[in-house]
Design a protein around this motif. Structure first.
Motif, PDB file in Angstrom:
ATOM      1  N   GLU A 117       4.795   4.139 -19.263  1.00 19.32           N
ATOM      2  CA  GLU A 117       5.165   3.517 -17.972  1.00 19.32           C
ATOM      3  C   GLU A 117       5.519   2.037 -17.912  1.00 19.32           C
ATOM      4  N   GLU A 118       4.858   1.382 -18.747  1.00 21.08           N
ATOM      5  CA  GLU A 118       5.144  -0.040 -19.006  1.00 21.08           C
ATOM      6  C   GLU A 118       5.725  -0.733 -20.071  1.00 21.08           C
ATOM      7  N   ARG A 119       7.174  -0.876 -19.918  1.00 17.52           N
ATOM      8  CA  ARG A 119       7.832  -1.041 -21.031  1.00 17.52           C
ATOM      9  C   ARG A 119       8.593  -2.451 -20.675  1.00 17.52           C
ATOM     10  N   ALA A 120       8.658  -3.361 -21.628  1.00 20.57           N
ATOM     11  CA  ALA A 120       9.427  -4.624 -21.551  1.00 20.57           C
ATOM     12  C   ALA A 120      10.715  -4.477 -21.175  1.00 20.57           C
ATOM     13  N   PHE A 121      11.360  -5.481 -20.262  1.00 14.93           N
ATOM     14  CA  PHE A 121      12.626  -5.222 -19.885  1.00 14.93           C
ATOM     15  C   PHE A 121      13.121  -6.722 -19.259  1.00 14.93           C
ATOM     16  N   SER A 122      14.549  -6.843 -19.444  1.00 14.63           N
ATOM     17  CA  SER A 122      14.882  -8.060 -18.767  1.00 14.63           C
ATOM     18  C   SER A 122      16.036  -7.515 -17.769  1.00 14.63           C
ATOM     19  N   ARG A 123      16.408  -8.429 -16.740  1.00 14.94           N
ATOM     20  CA  ARG A 123      17.560  -8.146 -15.930  1.00 14.94           C
ATOM     21  C   ARG A 123      18.214  -9.456 -15.474  1.00 14.94           C
ATOM     22  N   ALA A 124      19.674  -9.669 -15.256  1.00 18.42           N
ATOM     23  CA  ALA A 124      20.301 -10.621 -15.138  1.00 18.42           C
ATOM     24  C   ALA A 124      20.685 -10.378 -13.269  1.00 18.42           C
ATOM     25  N   VAL A 125      21.058 -11.407 -12.905  1.00 17.43           N
ATOM     26  CA  VAL A 125      21.329 -11.328 -11.473  1.00 17.43           C
ATOM     27  C   VAL A 125      22.341 -10.289 -10.925  1.00 17.43           C
ATOM     28  N   ASP A 126      23.441 -10.176 -12.122  1.00 18.64           N
ATOM     29  CA  ASP A 126      24.636  -9.289 -11.692  1.00 18.64           C
ATOM     30  C   ASP A 126      24.154  -7.771 -12.483  1.00 18.64           C
ATOM     31  N   SER A 127      23.007  -7.629 -12.874  1.00 17.54           N
ATOM     32  CA  SER A 127      22.812  -6.362 -13.586  1.00 17.54           C
ATOM     33  C   SER A 127      23.265  -5.126 -12.816  1.00 17.54           C
ATOM     34  N   PRO A 128      23.788  -4.163 -13.113  1.00 24.70           N
ATOM     35  CA  PRO A 128      24.064  -2.992 -12.603  1.00 24.70           C
ATOM     36  C   PRO A 128      22.523  -2.109 -11.922  1.00 24.70           C
ATOM     37  N   GLU A 129      21.480  -2.230 -12.815  1.00 20.67           N
ATOM     38  CA  GLU A 129      20.304  -1.930 -12.542  1.00 20.67           C
ATOM     39  C   GLU A 129      19.590  -2.325 -11.339  1.00 20.67           C
ATOM     40  N   LEU A 130      20.207  -3.440 -10.725  1.00 20.15           N
ATOM     41  CA  LEU A 130      19.651  -3.787  -9.561  1.00 20.15           C
ATOM     42  C   LEU A 130      20.019  -3.340  -8.291  1.00 20.15           C
ATOM     43  N   GLU A 131      19.286  -3.042  -7.565  1.00 23.58           N
ATOM     44  CA  GLU A 131      19.339  -2.481  -6.224  1.00 23.58           C
ATOM     45  C   GLU A 131      19.061  -3.598  -5.225  1.00 23.58           C
ATOM     46  N   TRP A 132      20.160  -4.028  -4.573  1.00 26.62           N
ATOM     47  CA  TRP A 132      19.917  -5.073  -3.485  1.00 26.62           C
ATOM     48  C   TRP A 132      19.802  -4.387  -2.273  1.00 26.62           C
ATOM     49  N   GLY A 133      18.775  -4.728  -1.362  1.00 25.37           N
ATOM     50  CA  GLY A 133      18.618  -4.262  -0.208  1.00 25.37           C
ATOM     51  C   GLY A 133      18.487  -5.484   0.869  1.00 25.37           C
ATOM     52  N   PRO A 134      18.462  -5.291   2.044  1.00 29.97           N
ATOM     53  CA  PRO A 134      18.216  -5.939   3.152  1.00 29.97           C
ATOM     54  C   PRO A 134      17.279  -6.797   3.222  1.00 29.97           C
ATOM     55  N   CYS A 135      17.337  -7.946   3.925  1.00 32.51           N
ATOM     56  CA  CYS A 135      16.251  -8.964   4.166  1.00 32.51           C
ATOM     57  C   CYS A 135      15.936  -8.561   5.696  1.00 32.51           C
ATOM     58  N   PRO A 136      14.581  -9.281   6.058  1.00 37.53           N
ATOM     59  CA  PRO A 136      14.022  -8.884   7.129  1.00 37.53           C
ATOM     60  C   PRO A 136      15.087  -9.187   8.305  1.00 37.53           C
ATOM     61  N   ALA A 137      15.173  -8.740   9.600  1.00 34.89           N
ATOM     62  CA  ALA A 137      16.128  -8.802  10.476  1.00 34.89           C
ATOM     63  C   ALA A 137      16.454 -10.491  10.926  1.00 34.89           C
ATOM     64  N   PHE A 138      15.157 -11.241  11.049  1.00 35.93           N
ATOM     65  CA  PHE A 138      15.440 -12.522  11.439  1.00 35.93           C
ATOM     66  C   PHE A 138      16.201 -13.419  10.256  1.00 35.93           C
ATOM     67  N   MET A 139      16.387 -12.832   9.109  1.00 36.33           N
ATOM     68  CA  MET A 139      17.154 -13.676   8.112  1.00 36.33           C
ATOM     69  C   MET A 139      18.536 -13.595   8.275  1.00 36.33           C
ATOM     70  N   PRO A 140      19.358 -14.679   8.078  1.00 38.79           N
ATOM     71  CA  PRO A 140      20.683 -14.634   8.189  1.00 38.79           C
ATOM     72  C   PRO A 140      21.645 -13.456   7.310  1.00 38.79           C
ATOM     73  N   GLU A 141      22.816 -13.227   8.002  1.00 34.24           N
ATOM     74  CA  GLU A 141      23.688 -12.387   7.472  1.00 34.24           C
ATOM     75  C   GLU A 141      24.083 -12.794   6.044  1.00 34.24           C
ATOM     76  N   GLY A 142      24.063 -11.663   5.046  1.00 28.82           N
ATOM     77  CA  GLY A 142      24.462 -12.066   3.684  1.00 28.82           C
ATOM     78  C   GLY A 142      23.022 -11.883   2.871  1.00 28.82           C
ATOM     79  N   CYS A 143      22.121 -12.100   3.738  1.00 24.62           N
ATOM     80  CA  CYS A 143      20.708 -12.188   2.783  1.00 24.62           C
ATOM     81  C   CYS A 143      20.298 -10.654   2.305  1.00 24.62           C
ATOM     82  N   ALA A 144      19.803 -10.773   0.878  1.00 27.48           N
ATOM     83  CA  ALA A 144      19.440  -9.470   0.315  1.00 27.48           C
ATOM     84  C   ALA A 144      18.216  -9.589  -0.808  1.00 27.48           C
ATOM     85  N   ILE A 145      17.471  -8.729  -1.029  1.00 23.28           N
ATOM     86  CA  ILE A 145      16.539  -8.777  -2.031  1.00 23.28           C
ATOM     87  C   ILE A 145      16.482  -7.612  -2.911  1.00 23.28           C
ATOM     88  N   ALA A 146      16.263  -8.120  -4.242  1.00 22.45           N
ATOM     89  CA  ALA A 146      16.206  -6.914  -5.253  1.00 22.45           C
ATOM     90  C   ALA A 146      14.731  -6.973  -5.912  1.00 22.45           C
TER      91      ALA A 146
END
Length: 159
Positions: free
Chosen positions: A35-64
Motif C-alpha cells: 500500500e505504501e509506494r514511493a511516487f511523485s506528482r506534477a501540478v499538471d499530472s493526469p493522476e490528480l483529481e482536483w476538487g472544489p474548495c470550501p464555499a467561502f473561497m473564491p471561484e476557480g479555487c481547487a484542491i488536489a
C-alpha cells in the motif's frame, strides 16, 4: 559446575535470539508495504483529481489531494487559487507547511507583516492563526501544503 555452564550457554543463546530478532525488525522497518509506494506528482499530472474548495473561497479555487486522507492527520495537498483572487480571512486547525509552486501569493497572517511567496518559497503557518491569501499574478497560484492534522478551513468574518 555443569549447571553454571548450562546457564551461561542459555544466556548466550537468549542474547543471540534477542539480537537476531532486533536485527530482523531493524531491516523490516525499511521495507515498504504494497500500500505504501514511493511516487511523485506534477501540478499538471493526469493522476490528480482536483476538487472544489470550501464555499467561502473564491471561484476557480481547487484542491488536489496528493497523499493521505484529508480527514486524518498528515495529508498533503495542492491548493490552487485563480489569478487575481483572494481567499477570505480564515484559519486551520492544523499548522501548514507550504511551498509555492507557481504564481505570486501574498499571505497576510494576523498580527504579522504580510509574506510574499514566489515559486520555490517555503512558508510555515501556525495552527489557528487567521490569515488571508491573495494570488497577485495573472496565472493561478498553486501552493503545496502539508497538514499535520485533518484538512480544514474555517472562515472568519472580516472585522
Amino acid at each position: 559446575m555443569f549447571k553454571d555452564m548450562l546457564i551461561t550457554r542459555l544466556r548466550f543463546f537468549s542474547s543471540l535470539l534477542v539480537f537476531f530478532a532486533f536485527f530482523m525488525n531493524f531491516f523490516a522497518l525499511g521495507e515498504a508495504t504494497a500500500e505504501e509506494r514511493a511516487f511523485s506528482r506534477a501540478v499538471d499530472s493526469p493522476e490528480l483529481e482536483w476538487g472544489p474548495c470550501p464555499a467561502f473561497m473564491p471561484e476557480g479555487c481547487a484542491i488536489a489531494v496528493l497523499q493521505g486522507d484529508p480527514a486524518k492527520p498528515n495529508a498533503d495537498v495542492f491548493f490552487r487559487l485563480a489569478g487575481n483572487t483572494t481567499a477570505k480571512r480564515h484559519w486551520h486547525t492544523s499548522a501548514e507547511r507550504m511551498v509555492l509552486i507557481s504564481g505570486e501569493l501574498h499571505i497576510d497572517f494576523d498580527g504579522q507583516e504580510p509574506v510574499v511567496l514566489k515559486p520555490g518559497t517555503y512558508a510555515y503557518g501556525p495552527a489557528k492563526l487567521p490569515h488571508t491569501a491573495a494570488c497577485k499574478s495573472e496565472d493561478p497560484c498553486v501552493l503545496f501544503i502539508a497538514f499535520e492534522e485533518p484538512v480544514d478551513a474555517i472562515p472568519l468574518e472580516v472585522p
